[in-house]
Design a protein around this motif. Structure first.
Motif, mmCIF file in Angstrom:
data_model
loop_
_atom_site.group_PDB
_atom_site.id
_atom_site.type_symbol
_atom_site.label_atom_id
_atom_site.label_comp_id
_atom_site.label_asym_id
_atom_site.label_seq_id
_atom_site.Cartn_x
_atom_site.Cartn_y
_atom_site.Cartn_z
ATOM 1 N N ASP A 248 65.702 75.440 -16.947
ATOM 2 C CA ASP A 248 66.622 75.508 -17.621
ATOM 3 C C ASP A 248 67.732 75.526 -16.055
ATOM 4 O O ASP A 248 67.888 76.533 -15.234
ATOM 5 C CB ASP A 248 67.884 75.858 -18.549
ATOM 6 C CG ASP A 248 68.559 76.864 -18.568
ATOM 7 O OD1 ASP A 248 68.287 77.736 -16.861
ATOM 8 O OD2 ASP A 248 68.460 77.887 -19.536
ATOM 9 N N PRO A 249 68.970 74.799 -15.937
ATOM 10 C CA PRO A 249 69.497 74.851 -14.208
ATOM 11 C C PRO A 249 70.628 76.052 -14.157
ATOM 12 O O PRO A 249 70.267 76.558 -13.526
ATOM 13 C CB PRO A 249 71.001 73.691 -14.877
ATOM 14 C CG PRO A 249 70.062 72.721 -15.823
ATOM 15 C CD PRO A 249 69.555 73.195 -16.569
ATOM 16 N N TRP B 145 71.538 69.897 -4.795
ATOM 17 C CA TRP B 145 72.580 70.230 -6.090
ATOM 18 C C TRP B 145 73.680 69.754 -6.817
ATOM 19 O O TRP B 145 73.545 69.217 -7.148
ATOM 20 C CB TRP B 145 71.315 71.421 -7.014
ATOM 21 C CG TRP B 145 70.353 70.684 -7.025
ATOM 22 C CD1 TRP B 145 69.041 70.273 -6.597
ATOM 23 C CD2 TRP B 145 69.375 72.541 -6.724
ATOM 24 N NE1 TRP B 145 67.985 70.700 -6.747
ATOM 25 C CE2 TRP B 145 67.848 71.693 -7.166
ATOM 26 C CE3 TRP B 145 69.340 73.845 -6.469
ATOM 27 C CZ2 TRP B 145 66.669 72.744 -6.690
ATOM 28 C CZ3 TRP B 145 68.358 74.514 -6.817
ATOM 29 C CH2 TRP B 145 67.162 74.324 -6.768
ATOM 30 N N SER B 146 74.853 70.887 -5.960
ATOM 31 C CA SER B 146 75.856 70.041 -6.378
ATOM 32 C C SER B 146 76.404 68.674 -6.249
ATOM 33 O O SER B 146 77.083 67.688 -6.828
ATOM 34 C CB SER B 146 76.814 70.841 -5.675
ATOM 35 O OG SER B 146 77.009 72.517 -5.485
ATOM 36 N N ARG B 147 76.009 67.745 -5.078
ATOM 37 C CA ARG B 147 76.651 66.734 -4.553
ATOM 38 C C ARG B 147 75.131 65.437 -5.611
ATOM 39 O O ARG B 147 76.184 64.690 -6.409
ATOM 40 C CB ARG B 147 75.613 66.303 -3.777
ATOM 41 C CG ARG B 147 76.938 67.050 -2.446
ATOM 42 C CD ARG B 147 76.618 66.285 -1.157
ATOM 43 N NE ARG B 147 75.073 66.366 -0.657
ATOM 44 C CZ ARG B 147 74.820 67.198 0.210
ATOM 45 N NH1 ARG B 147 75.156 68.896 0.051
ATOM 46 N NH2 ARG B 147 73.385 67.388 0.725
ATOM 47 N N ALA B 148 74.194 66.125 -6.515
ATOM 48 C CA ALA B 148 73.599 65.847 -7.097
ATOM 49 C C ALA B 148 74.634 65.712 -8.460
ATOM 50 O O ALA B 148 74.235 64.223 -9.703
ATOM 51 C CB ALA B 148 71.832 65.571 -7.040
ATOM 52 N N TRP C 215 74.386 70.938 -15.368
ATOM 53 C CA TRP C 215 73.831 71.639 -14.313
ATOM 54 C C TRP C 215 74.830 71.823 -13.279
ATOM 55 O O TRP C 215 75.246 72.496 -12.400
ATOM 56 C CB TRP C 215 73.480 70.442 -13.140
ATOM 57 C CG TRP C 215 72.131 70.453 -12.645
ATOM 58 C CD1 TRP C 215 71.186 70.277 -13.930
ATOM 59 C CD2 TRP C 215 70.419 70.859 -12.497
ATOM 60 N NE1 TRP C 215 69.538 70.114 -13.901
ATOM 61 C CE2 TRP C 215 69.419 70.856 -12.168
ATOM 62 C CE3 TRP C 215 71.343 72.125 -10.412
ATOM 63 C CZ2 TRP C 215 68.771 71.233 -12.406
ATOM 64 C CZ3 TRP C 215 70.185 72.360 -10.434
ATOM 65 C CH2 TRP C 215 68.728 72.368 -10.675
ATOM 66 N N ALA C 216 76.203 71.341 -13.271
ATOM 67 C CA ALA C 216 78.024 71.469 -12.883
ATOM 68 C C ALA C 216 78.283 73.013 -13.270
ATOM 69 O O ALA C 216 78.609 73.947 -12.645
ATOM 70 C CB ALA C 216 78.434 70.551 -13.034
ATOM 71 N N LEU D 133 82.432 68.450 -8.832
ATOM 72 C CA LEU D 133 82.097 69.725 -9.329
ATOM 73 C C LEU D 133 83.398 69.753 -11.003
ATOM 74 O O LEU D 133 82.153 69.403 -11.991
ATOM 75 C CB LEU D 133 81.200 70.586 -9.162
ATOM 76 C CG LEU D 133 80.138 71.159 -8.757
ATOM 77 C CD1 LEU D 133 79.736 72.079 -7.951
ATOM 78 C CD2 LEU D 133 78.958 70.495 -9.445
ATOM 79 N N LEU D 134 84.635 70.416 -10.168
ATOM 80 C CA LEU D 134 85.210 70.310 -11.825
ATOM 81 C C LEU D 134 85.280 68.812 -12.701
ATOM 82 O O LEU D 134 85.036 69.260 -13.545
ATOM 83 C CB LEU D 134 86.166 71.095 -11.572
ATOM 84 C CG LEU D 134 85.658 72.213 -11.049
ATOM 85 C CD1 LEU D 134 87.429 72.745 -10.722
ATOM 86 C CD2 LEU D 134 85.512 73.281 -12.331
#
Length: 558
Positions: A356-357, A377-380, A389-390, A418-419
């Motif tokens: 999992d993430p 990955w954060s931008r995705a 993922w966040a 992200l938040l």
């Protein structure tokens, strides 16, 4: 002039003489009229056509107290001078946007006598325009047609002064402030506005159509796409974010071959937000060939291995990969980040052993690629709005994971973005725990994305952190940004609990001179502002309750 020089006895003046009036008085009256006419700088002309009456606004008027409050806020919109000491008085300039938003949520209309001042305020501050024009309603648009200083209202609202055009107001959707919208039920009007309207009117029309009938909006855009300017195509394409669906893929795929680089990049970004699109599949194939799982990494368990691309071929460029990196970035890492950012996150679990993430984020990454990979990955996660993922990338707020350091050296990660992927309550709780553990120095942008008014744990955490800063002996203006947010975002019900902070306290050893008094002044202003906000809300609430039922205070201030 000749009659005046020779005298009216010798020369009869060529002016009208009233009954009982002598020639000299008539001449002087005519000279006075001529002087006034000359000073007015206008020649007599036929009267113009009388304007059509202003349209009716059926919304209820403001309560008397709220009307007086609006007049005070508009009169004080200049605010205190920059750099001047604020004292303990609330900043009315900062309260005006909140008052306008609340009045709009209550469904009121602005008083007609205050429309000019309201339009002037909206002209001076673009951040006020959506809420101010919504409150002002159709009569403000009528006024704007008669005054060039207010023409922005016509451009910004989608209203038009052409004969036969019509607008209507819609109620709030998803907490938005209602704004006049084009009549999209009339196909002929839609066609004419799209072909003849100002650019801002066309964007507004496309956005409105996109919310109501996405396919119709796309069909309309196709009719003129080939003849639009590049900068206009970019704005029109960006409006497709609303209601983005697989049905948009053929048009976006075609736009990957657009002659404008910015249009191609935007089309690629939108396609990558559709996990099932052909572009997302191509990017996933490329990214998965660069990132893999090494099960022989050692006794510490498996690790992620990275082999960044060695070239940016024509196919990658067509799919939106920018070949030239910004200054200070290596080419291969730049290309890798763009591939991973555009790859559907759901595919990484299968690629990396069914994890999992959170488990994927916990894996070590070889050769110092961790920051680059986690940033992508954060931008995705932001682009794809993936909360799981966040959460994994943010880590625990009290003891952030290595991926959520604020911020790792060389990282481009944006924790505030992200938040925004998390639900409001979870977002506020995360920021509250972060502030409790790390203070306010890195939390300003995080606070800006939290719902207003702040949830009780978040508000308490902010106030506690400010109190700790006071005890440390620093000056309050080091935290002026957070204090300003607190004045606008704390729940007004917290005012009574903050009274104890308004007293001047003993300064600790080593404190900045006079800091205790300055902090007391800052807290007095905070308490006064909260109480004024509570009064404003009460003034806007009629005795029988709000005039409309809407989801209030659920979105952060913009």
């Amino acid at each position: 002039m000749t009659a005046a020089l020779l005298g009216t006895d010798r020369r009869t003046p060529p002016v009208a003489v009233r009954a009982g009036q002598d020639g000299a008085a008539a001449l002087l009256d005519a000279a006075a009229v001529s002087t006034v006419r000359r000073r007015a700088a206008l020649r007599p002309a036929l009267a113009g056509e009388r304007p059509t009456p202003a349209p009716a606004d059926p919304r209820p008027p403001l309560p008397p107290a709220a009307r007086r409050r609006l007049a005070l806020l508009l009169a004080d919109r200049g605010g205190t001078g920059a750099g001047s000491r604020r004292g303990t008085a609330p900043d009315l300039t900062e309260l005006l946007p909140q008052w306008l938003a609340t009045a709009g949520e209550r469904g009121y209309r602005a008083p007609e006598a205050l429309l000019p001042a309201l339009l002037d305020a909206a002209r001076a501050r673009t951040d006020l325009r959506p809420a101010a024009l919504a409150l002002a309603g159709p009569r403000a648009l009528w006024l704007a047609q008669l005054n060039n200083d207010w023409k922005f209202a016509l451009r910004g609202s989608g209203a038009t002064s052409r004969a036969g055009a019509s607008t209507r107001s819609t109620g709030p959707e998803n907490g938005e402030t209602p704004t006049p919208t084009p009549d999209t039920d009339d196909p002929e009007y839609v066609r004419r506005l799209w072909e003849e309207g100002l650019f801002a009117e066309r964007v507004h029309l496309l956005t409105t159509l996109r919310r109501r009938a996405p396919h119709t909006a796309l069909d309309l855009l196709r009719t003129t796409w080939a003849t639009e300017r590049a900068e206009d195509r970019l704005m029109f394409l960006d409006s497709l974010r609303d209601g983005l669906s697989p049905a948009d893929e053929p048009f976006l795929e075609q736009s990957l071959s657009d002659r404008s680089r910015n249009v191609r990049a935007t089309a690629a970004e939108l396609l990558s937000a559709l996990p099932g699109s052909a572009l997302a599949g191509r990017m996933a194939e490329r990214a998965h060939s660069c990132v893999g799982l090494d099960r022989t990494a050692g006794h510490d368990g498996p690790a992620i291995t990275v082999e960044a691309p060695h070239e940016c071929d024509a196919g990658m460029q067509r799919d939106g990969v920018t070949p030239k990196p910004p200054s200070g970035r290596g080419e291969r890492s730049w290309w890798l980040g763009q591939l991973v950012e555009a790859t559907p996150l759901a595919g990484w679990s299968e690629k990396l052993g069914g994890r999992d993430p959170a488990a994927i984020i916990a894996l070590p990454v070889s050769d110092d690629w961790r920051t680059e990979l986690h940033d992508a990955w954060s931008r995705a996660a932001v682009r794809q709005r993936d909360a799981d993922w966040a959460r994994a990338l943010l880590g625990a707020p009290a003891t952030p994971s290595q991926s959520a350091e604020v911020t790792p050296a060389g990282s481009s990660r944006d924790l505030a973005k992200l938040l925004t992927v998390l639900p409001h309550d979870e977002r506020a709780q995360w920021v509250a725990e972060f502030i409790a553990a790390h203070g306010l120095s890195d939390a300003f942008r995080m606070l800006g994305v939290c719902a207003v008014p702040w949830a009780e744990p978040l508000g308490r955490s902010v106030v506690d952190a400010l109190d700790i800063a006071r005890d440390a002996g620093s000056y309050p203006w080091s935290f002026s940004g957070v204090m300003g947010l607190a004045e606008r975002c704390l729940d007004p019900a917290a005012a009574n609990r903050l009274d104890m902070l308004t007293a001047i306290t003993d300064e600790p050893e080593g404190a900045s001179p006079g800091s205790g008094g300055y902090w007391a002044e800052a807290f007095q202003r905070l308490v006064g502002t909260l109480r004024l906000r509570a009064t404003m809300h009460a003034e806007l609430t009629p005795p029988h309750g709000p005039t409309t039922t809407t989801a209030t205070d659920t979105e952060p201030d913009r």
